[in-house]
Design an enzyme around this catalytic site. Structure first.
Site, mmCIF file in Angstrom:
data_model
loop_
_atom_site.group_PDB
_atom_site.id
_atom_site.type_symbol
_atom_site.label_atom_id
_atom_site.label_comp_id
_atom_site.label_asym_id
_atom_site.label_seq_id
_atom_site.Cartn_x
_atom_site.Cartn_y
_atom_site.Cartn_z
ATOM 1 N N GLU A 18 0.922 -1.134 -0.008
ATOM 2 C CA GLU A 18 -0.138 0.028 0.181
ATOM 3 C C GLU A 18 0.802 1.159 0.054
ATOM 4 O O GLU A 18 0.418 2.298 -0.672
ATOM 5 C CB GLU A 18 -0.880 -0.033 1.306
ATOM 6 C CG GLU A 18 -1.992 -1.228 1.196
ATOM 7 C CD GLU A 18 -2.856 -1.193 0.010
ATOM 8 O OE1 GLU A 18 -3.182 -0.278 -0.704
ATOM 9 O OE2 GLU A 18 -3.281 -2.420 -0.498
ATOM 10 N N ASP B 252 -4.901 -5.345 -8.977
ATOM 11 C CA ASP B 252 -4.155 -4.122 -9.747
ATOM 12 C C ASP B 252 -3.901 -4.699 -11.090
ATOM 13 O O ASP B 252 -3.980 -3.882 -12.073
ATOM 14 C CB ASP B 252 -3.080 -3.896 -8.692
ATOM 15 C CG ASP B 252 -3.285 -3.383 -7.355
ATOM 16 O OD1 ASP B 252 -4.254 -2.902 -7.197
ATOM 17 O OD2 ASP B 252 -2.598 -3.650 -6.488
#
Length: 685
Positions: A456, A530
């Protein structure tokens, strides 16, 4: 001549299910009251006293039951003599058939039976039943099973009637299921309840104006559009607009779903279409609204043998004929809604059927503010609530999503026993809807937690140093839904998107996988989502937007529903794959370069995430400094975060003042014990 034929051939009465009920009841009663009625599994037959004496003398009787009050007896027959007495087999008369005989004197009957016993011709028993029977009760007891059976049949036919589309049962299955509102005001929805969608409301208000004042348009030679198709993503308010039209127009409004035309019976769909338009013509001027019209309006197959559905196509053909056939539908306006307009048949979309195609798109910033104002009316909110901030925090949200945000915020406020719904409740509601429910109890190892924090932090670092990436709002490693961590951004609303903007967003998506490889030495499945989004974006840029180096300015988009071939060759497909792979690898290498340059800051960000689990824009700014490219969205984020910080500081100062005042009062009580004693005595008194 036609009248003579009508007189010679009178019309037959219409069929009614009551006829069948009556015939069944009469047949059952006739069978019951006939001479050979079977009751309780045995046959009863009347006989004279002389026949009774003959049968007993011949040894046919198995037992005799005497009923003195009624002056009758029942003689039961032995099984081997059933055919001699009843002229029928044992199966036809049941296990215990008997004769019902009237007698005159009980004394003479007893003398006869005693004599027959002594002679050995009657070996059975005879007994007395002195209960006086009630014919009415006996009749009810005997007929009760038949009545119950008839009632059950009526109940089943009524159930079939309910599933068949009306009181007529299966015989009215072809009737329309449309719900009619004589006055649109019964819905209680007007254009005031529809926020945003100014363009769609303007076009659809003209239809309402024509229904209210048609002379204004017909004097100039104009004609009202026969139909309007509302097109847009789910939750944007297409059905709500149609209800508002009904509420404003003040004319009959027929509401029906496209799936209501579909039935398992052949020909029902077309029959319901014809019945719907017949009712509409009787009530004209009126409005017909068909929700989810793609259920019946899907494009017809060019090859009937390949997946064609004759029943669905017959329904569509009937709809096309009714909308613009030889018949006229003056005063009948058709509204329809769908979010799959690309699947509709071209014949349905032509002028003369649906003259207008009204697009109901996702609301922009100003429209989201209006929608929030509508849904905030019933909520008890804090006076300091900033609606502009809420509108900016919900990009890409539909009207239904915003309604859900408001409701979720109210539930969160109630859960914490709040007196009003505050800004933080709305932010928590947005997080809940986007990411899912927080799962703070999910157990993770230290290595997993560190890997997620590095992932992250990689997203946050890349987005901070890419010019066109969306500004960061906050990053968290608290699991939500199926995600183990998440980063929230505030994207700018664009009408068009450049190649550079798409590449920066792709680089930001790949930042998590790049951080894992650089700082842990291995990669994990945490980047699956992603990679999926990056791959879709790359294929869209190459195949549809014409942004490839080797395939520039070419769009291979194919809108043929039944097309079984790609609109390009295998060689072109190989070039596309190579272009996509090259583009993603370039952005992945770029992400690794940025992370290498800012490795120390990335590591600090990851450690902060591990310690606090949630970090905000100001935390990233303290580590990396101000973002080189400050957009308007970033300025808004900073302004709101400063306001939130000031509000928290103010609240903290109030809490400290209150605590200081309490400490001061406590100290005064300690220094003046006499006042305490007086207070205690006063309390006791």
């Amino acid at each position: 001549m036609n009248q003579k034929q009508d007189n010679n051939n009178p019309k037959m009465p219409r069929f009614n299910m009551t006829w069948i009920y009556g015939i069944v009841i009469v047949a059952l009663l006739a069978f019951y009251f006939s001479n050979g009625q079977q009751v309780g599994g045995s046959v009863e037959r009347k006989a004279s006293y002389n026949d009774f004496k003959i049968f007993v003398d011949r040894g046919y009787a198995s037992k005799v039951v005497v009923n003195k009050p009624e002056g009758t007896l029942q003689m039961y027959v032995k099984p081997e003599h059933i055919r001699d007495v009843f002229k029928a087999s044992a199966k036809e008369v049941g296990p215990d058939p008997y004769l019902n005989v009237e007698f005159g004197s009980v004394d003479k009957l007893e003398e006869f039976l005693v004599a027959e016993k002594e002679s050995g011709k009657f070996s059975g028993d005879y007994s007395y039943d002195n209960k006086k029977g009630n014919d009415l009760i006996n009749l009810l007891i005997n007929v009760a099973p038949l009545v119950l059976f008839v009632l059950f049949m009526i109940f089943m036919m009524n159930r079939m009637g309910g599933s068949g589309g009306g009181p007529g049962g299966v015989f009215s299955v072809g009737k329309s299921k449309a719900k009619m509102y004589e006055k649109g005001g019964d819905l209680g929805i007007t254009f005031k309840d529809v926020a945003g969608q100014a363009g769609a409301k303007q076009e659809i208000q003209e239809i309402v104006e024509f229904l209210k004042n048609p002379k204004k348009y017909t004097d100039l030679g104009g004609k009202i559009p026969k139909g309007a198709l509302l097109v847009g993503p789910p939750g944007t308010g297409k059905t709500l607009l149609a209800k508002a039209v009904a509420g404003e127009a003040g004319v009959p409004f027929f509401s029906m779903s496209g799936s209501d035309f579909v039935e398992m019976f052949v020909g029902v769909g077309a029959s319901r279409v014809r019945d719907l338009f017949r009712q509409a013509k009787e009530k004209s001027p009126c409005i017909i609204f068909i929700d989810e019209i793609d259920a019946v309006g899907r494009a017809r197959s060019k090859n009937p043998s390949m997946g064609g559905n004759d029943e669905r196509e017959n329904t569509l053909n009937a709809l096309l004929t009714e909308m613009d056939g030889f018949g006229t539908n003056s005063g009948v306006i058709i509204l329809a809604a769908t979010n799959r307009v690309d699947m509709l048949d071209s014949a349905l979309l032509r002028a003369g059927r649906f003259d207008r195609e009204i697009h109901v798109d996702l609301p922009d910033l100003a429209e989201r503010k209006e929608i929030f104002q509508v849904h905030l009316r019933p909520l008890k909110t804090d006076d300091s609530l900033d609606i502009d901030f809420l509108a900016r925090q919900t990009p890409g949200f539909s009207g239904a999503d915003i309604a859900n945000v408001c409701n979720e915020a109210a539930l969160i406020a109630a859960r914490r026993n709040g007196e009003a719904v505050v800004k933080q409740d709305f932010l928590d509601a947005v997080d809940r809807i986007i990411g899912g429910l927080e799962k703070k109890t999910k157990v993770m190892t230290a290595d997993e937690k560190r890997s997620i924090a590095l992932h992250e932090a990689g997203h946050a670092t890349i987005s901070w140093f890419c010019e066109h990436a969306a500004p960061l709002v906050k990053v968290t490693i608290v699991p939500r839904g199926r995600a183990l961590g998440a980063a929230w951004y505030l994207p700018e609303e664009r009408q068009i998107t450049t190649k550079e903007q798409l590449l920066d967003e792709m680089c930001s998506l790949l930042g998590g996988r790049a951080a894992e490889e650089l700082f842990t030495g291995h990669i994990s499945t945490g980047a699956t989502n992603d990679l999926e989004r990056a791959t879709k974006s790359a294929y869209g840029m190459i195949a549809y937007a014409g942004m490839g180096d080797r395939l520039p300015n070419i769009c291979y988009y194919n809108n043929q529903e039944y097309g079984f071939q790609k609109p390009y060759s295998e060689t072109t497909a190989r070039i596309m794959d190579e272009e996509v792979l090259k583009m993603i690898n370039e952005q992945y290498d770029r992400a690794k370069r940025i992370l290498t340059e800012h490795a120390e800051g990335h590591n600090q960000l990851a450690e902060l995430l591990i310690a606090r689990e949630v970090i905000y824009t100001e935390d990233v700014e303290k580590i990396f400094g101000k973002r080189p490219w400050v957009s308007r969205s970033q300025e808004i984020i900073e302004e709101n975060q400063r306001a939130m910080a000031e509000e928290m500081a103010k609240k903290r100062a109030e809490e400290l003042d209150q605590q200081a005042q309490e400490d001061k009062n406590l100290e005064a009580q300690r220094q003046d014990p006499q006042s305490n004693d007086e207070t205690k005595e006063g309390g006791k008194a």
